[in-house]
Design a protein around this motif. Structure first.
Motif, mmCIF file in Angstrom:
data_model
loop_
_atom_site.group_PDB
_atom_site.id
_atom_site.type_symbol
_atom_site.label_atom_id
_atom_site.label_comp_id
_atom_site.label_asym_id
_atom_site.label_seq_id
_atom_site.Cartn_x
_atom_site.Cartn_y
_atom_site.Cartn_z
ATOM 1 N N PRO A 210 24.256 56.813 11.757
ATOM 2 C CA PRO A 210 23.896 55.658 12.574
ATOM 3 C C PRO A 210 24.486 54.389 11.958
ATOM 4 O O PRO A 210 24.556 54.258 10.738
ATOM 5 C CB PRO A 210 22.367 55.635 12.521
ATOM 6 C CG PRO A 210 22.007 56.348 11.262
ATOM 7 C CD PRO A 210 23.099 57.347 11.003
ATOM 8 N N HIS A 211 24.950 53.477 12.826
ATOM 9 C CA HIS A 211 25.603 52.246 12.369
ATOM 10 C C HIS A 211 24.698 51.063 12.663
ATOM 11 O O HIS A 211 24.379 50.786 13.820
ATOM 12 C CB HIS A 211 26.941 52.048 13.085
ATOM 13 C CG HIS A 211 27.972 53.086 12.745
ATOM 14 N ND1 HIS A 211 29.239 52.750 12.337
ATOM 15 C CD2 HIS A 211 27.926 54.444 12.745
ATOM 16 C CE1 HIS A 211 29.932 53.865 12.101
ATOM 17 N NE2 HIS A 211 29.150 54.906 12.356
ATOM 18 N N ASP A 292 23.248 47.062 3.968
ATOM 19 C CA ASP A 292 22.658 47.809 2.861
ATOM 20 C C ASP A 292 22.960 49.298 2.935
ATOM 21 O O ASP A 292 22.666 50.036 1.998
ATOM 22 C CB ASP A 292 21.140 47.595 2.840
ATOM 23 C CG ASP A 292 20.491 47.908 4.188
ATOM 24 O OD1 ASP A 292 21.135 47.664 5.230
ATOM 25 O OD2 ASP A 292 19.347 48.381 4.220
ATOM 26 N N LEU A 293 23.521 49.763 4.033
ATOM 27 C CA LEU A 293 23.936 51.165 4.141
ATOM 28 C C LEU A 293 25.334 51.301 3.544
ATOM 29 O O LEU A 293 26.188 50.461 3.765
ATOM 30 C CB LEU A 293 23.953 51.607 5.605
ATOM 31 C CG LEU A 293 22.648 51.416 6.386
ATOM 32 C CD1 LEU A 293 22.832 51.887 7.814
ATOM 33 C CD2 LEU A 293 21.489 52.161 5.720
ATOM 34 N N ALA A 297 32.433 48.834 1.145
ATOM 35 C CA ALA A 297 33.788 48.838 0.578
ATOM 36 C C ALA A 297 34.821 48.281 1.563
ATOM 37 O O ALA A 297 35.640 47.430 1.201
ATOM 38 C CB ALA A 297 34.167 50.259 0.157
ATOM 39 N N HIS A 298 34.801 48.777 2.797
ATOM 40 C CA HIS A 298 35.738 48.260 3.804
ATOM 41 C C HIS A 298 35.242 46.942 4.391
ATOM 42 O O HIS A 298 36.037 46.050 4.686
ATOM 43 C CB HIS A 298 35.933 49.292 4.921
ATOM 44 C CG HIS A 298 36.967 50.334 4.613
ATOM 45 N ND1 HIS A 298 38.293 50.033 4.393
ATOM 46 C CD2 HIS A 298 36.872 51.681 4.483
ATOM 47 C CE1 HIS A 298 38.972 51.146 4.148
ATOM 48 N NE2 HIS A 298 38.134 52.163 4.193
ATOM 49 N N HIS A 431 29.530 49.274 9.088
ATOM 50 C CA HIS A 431 28.062 49.116 9.099
ATOM 51 C C HIS A 431 27.300 50.423 8.905
ATOM 52 O O HIS A 431 26.154 50.538 9.342
ATOM 53 C CB HIS A 431 27.595 48.463 10.416
ATOM 54 C CG HIS A 431 28.096 47.083 10.624
ATOM 55 N ND1 HIS A 431 27.826 46.359 11.779
ATOM 56 C CD2 HIS A 431 28.845 46.257 9.848
ATOM 57 C CE1 HIS A 431 28.386 45.165 11.697
ATOM 58 N NE2 HIS A 431 29.013 45.086 10.529
ATOM 59 N N SER A 432 27.919 51.402 8.263
ATOM 60 C CA SER A 432 27.249 52.703 8.156
ATOM 61 C C SER A 432 27.219 53.207 6.714
ATOM 62 O O SER A 432 27.842 52.643 5.813
ATOM 63 C CB SER A 432 27.936 53.738 9.056
ATOM 64 O OG SER A 432 29.150 54.163 8.478
ATOM 65 N N GLU A 433 26.523 54.317 6.545
ATOM 66 C CA GLU A 433 26.338 54.915 5.219
ATOM 67 C C GLU A 433 27.639 55.418 4.617
ATOM 68 O O GLU A 433 27.743 55.584 3.401
ATOM 69 C CB GLU A 433 25.337 56.074 5.350
ATOM 70 C CG GLU A 433 24.830 56.636 4.051
ATOM 71 C CD GLU A 433 23.853 57.785 4.269
ATOM 72 O OE1 GLU A 433 23.798 58.671 3.408
ATOM 73 O OE2 GLU A 433 23.144 57.772 5.300
#
Length: 464
Positions: A210-211, A292-293, A297-298, A431-433
């Protein structure tokens, strides 16, 4: 006759000198740019900086301890470069905390449940302590709420399932076309009596991540706000198919997020003073905060270290800019844009003259070129530099936007620009894990930094 011959000779000599000078200038630019790329690919520091930001600090949500650790770390690294000045610019930022992990399932018949992957959207309120369980209604975008009306929505959970358009090559256009359901879906659904909203992740790939992303309640009263969560694309498809088979499905979700009072944070700024035109400022940067997920890095650790690298490359290649070149690592792009607004506010109050601003906030993938928010006249000049980037396959120059953090600087005297990497994989991670350091390619990251430094070199040398 003799005078005519002399005049002709002088003209010929002038033409030869002029073309020799132009050829020399072009060769000089080619040599300097090659030196920048060679240095970035052999002596760059950005990948190591990103490794630390990602793996030693991690996700850097505004107002968090990790965000402050990133401020301290990047300031120390900029200090170590031996530039003219490094400082912190205070800015108040929102503090939102996710809390314990979210949990969700849908129930096809009493006692028969299927767990699904969700995450709270940034800024959302929590569910009641026991969670929310209700019927669920699927919509294809915000506009469909009005079509369905309050009778069909009240007391239910709204499931926004408008996907990103896979036919658009520019994935940012695809994102823009459906992100309104994430940003304003809860606000709009609450007007029809919805109890909560679940939003399909902004992701072109089918996966189980999930994003998250920012959402807004506008000026809605706190007691009228409903919780909002993102659901992975795989889970969204499964839920949609299940609803077609059984519209009476019940959906349950629980989340524990909380909004606190604003806290103080900082933009991190460093500069090399110009040798002959120090009052003209060229600014470049990325945003230091992340969700926070994952570890950001990107988005946008890559943009930050690429921007820091520009100063490092100028120092290592011995280039002394005529104009002041300044890196800004903006705080709070993700859920407020406070850093970008504060920087522009202070710049205006100090009557600073910014001639060019460049942002890297599209991931650390292979650079393809730049987009420019400029006058036609300035863009024509910029296009004249395009051939210098062709040997590096970074010659996609287009009119377009710069970046969110530099947007507040916009006026009639400044050119805004954005680094444009290949975007096809960006929203797999956004925006994801799985926005993690191992997903960043060292060489691609370094090419992006070199491209930024080369463009800034040209702007510094020739101006507008």
């Amino acid at each position: 006759m003799k005078n005519s011959y002399r005049v002709k000779n002088k003209l010929t000599l002038l033409i030869v000198i002029t073309f020799s000078y132009l050829g020399f200038a072009q060769i000089t630019d080619q040599e300097q740019i090659k030196k920048i790329y060679d240095t970035a690919l052999s002596q760059g520091k950005g990948y190591d900086w990103l490794n630390y930001l990602s793996n030693q600090i991690g996700g850097r949500l505004s107002g968090s301890i990790q965000a402050q650790q990133a401020i301290d770390y990047t300031k120390a690294q900029l200090d170590s470069l031996g530039v003219d000045e490094v400082w912190l610019q205070p800015v108040m930022v929102p503090k939102w905390v996710r809390g314990t992990p979210e949990f969700a399932y849908f129930e096809t018949t009493p006692g028969v449940t299927t767990n699904v992957a969700i995450c709270a959207l940034g800024g959302s309120v929590a569910t009641p302590q026991q969670g929310i369980k209700a019927g669920i209604i699927e919509v294809d975008g915000i506009e469909q709420l009005t079509v369905l009306g309050k009778d069909k929505i009240e007391g239910k959970i709204v499931f926004f399932n408008k996907p990103m358009d896979p036919t658009l090559i520019n994935t940012f256009s695809s994102y823009s076309n459906c992100v309104d359901q994430r940003y304003a879906g809860a606000l709009e659904a609450s007007k029809f009596g919805a109890l909560g909203v679940i939003v399909r992740s902004m992701n072109l790939r089918l996966d189980d991540f999930p994003h998250t992303g920012s959402m807004s309640y506008g000026d809605q009263l706190v007691n009228e706000r409903i919780p909002a969560a993102a659901i992975s694309t795989n889970a969204a498809d499964l839920l949609s198919t299940s609803l077609k088979l059984n519209p009476e499905i019940k959906f349950y979700f629980k989340q524990n997020c909380k909004q606190f009072d604003d806290v103080q944070s900082f933009n991190v700024i460093a500069e090399i003073k110009g040798t002959s035109k120090p009052d003209e400022i060229i600014v470049f940067g990325g945003h230091l905060d992340s969700w926070d997920l994952g570890d950001g890095a990107h988005d946008d650790g890559a943009g930050c270290v690429q921007s820091m690298e520009v100063l490092n490359l100028f120092k290592k290649t011995g280039y002394k800019p005529k104009r002041t070149v300044r890196v800004v690592l903006f705080m709070n792009e993700e859920n407020g844009l406070r850093g970008g607004n504060k920087y522009a506010e202070v710049a205006a109050s100090q009557n600073e003259k910014h001639i060019f601003a460049l942002e890297s906030d599209s991931g650390g993938f292979t650079p393809r070129g730049f987009s420019f928010d400029s006058t036609d006249k300035d863009f024509e000049k910029i296009k004249g530099w395009k051939s210098l980037f062709e040997p590096y396959l970074v010659h996609y120059f287009e009119k377009g936007s710069g970046g969110a953090d530099i947007g507040p600087l916009k006026n009639e005297d400044i050119v805004l620009a954005g680094l444009r990497p290949d975007s096809q994989r960006y929203f797999d991670h956004h925006h994801s894990e799985n926005d993690t350091f191992d997903q960043v390619n060292k060489r691609e990251l370094e090419l992006g930094a070199a491209s930024m430094a080369s463009l800034i070199y040209l702007v510094d040398k020739y101006g507008f």
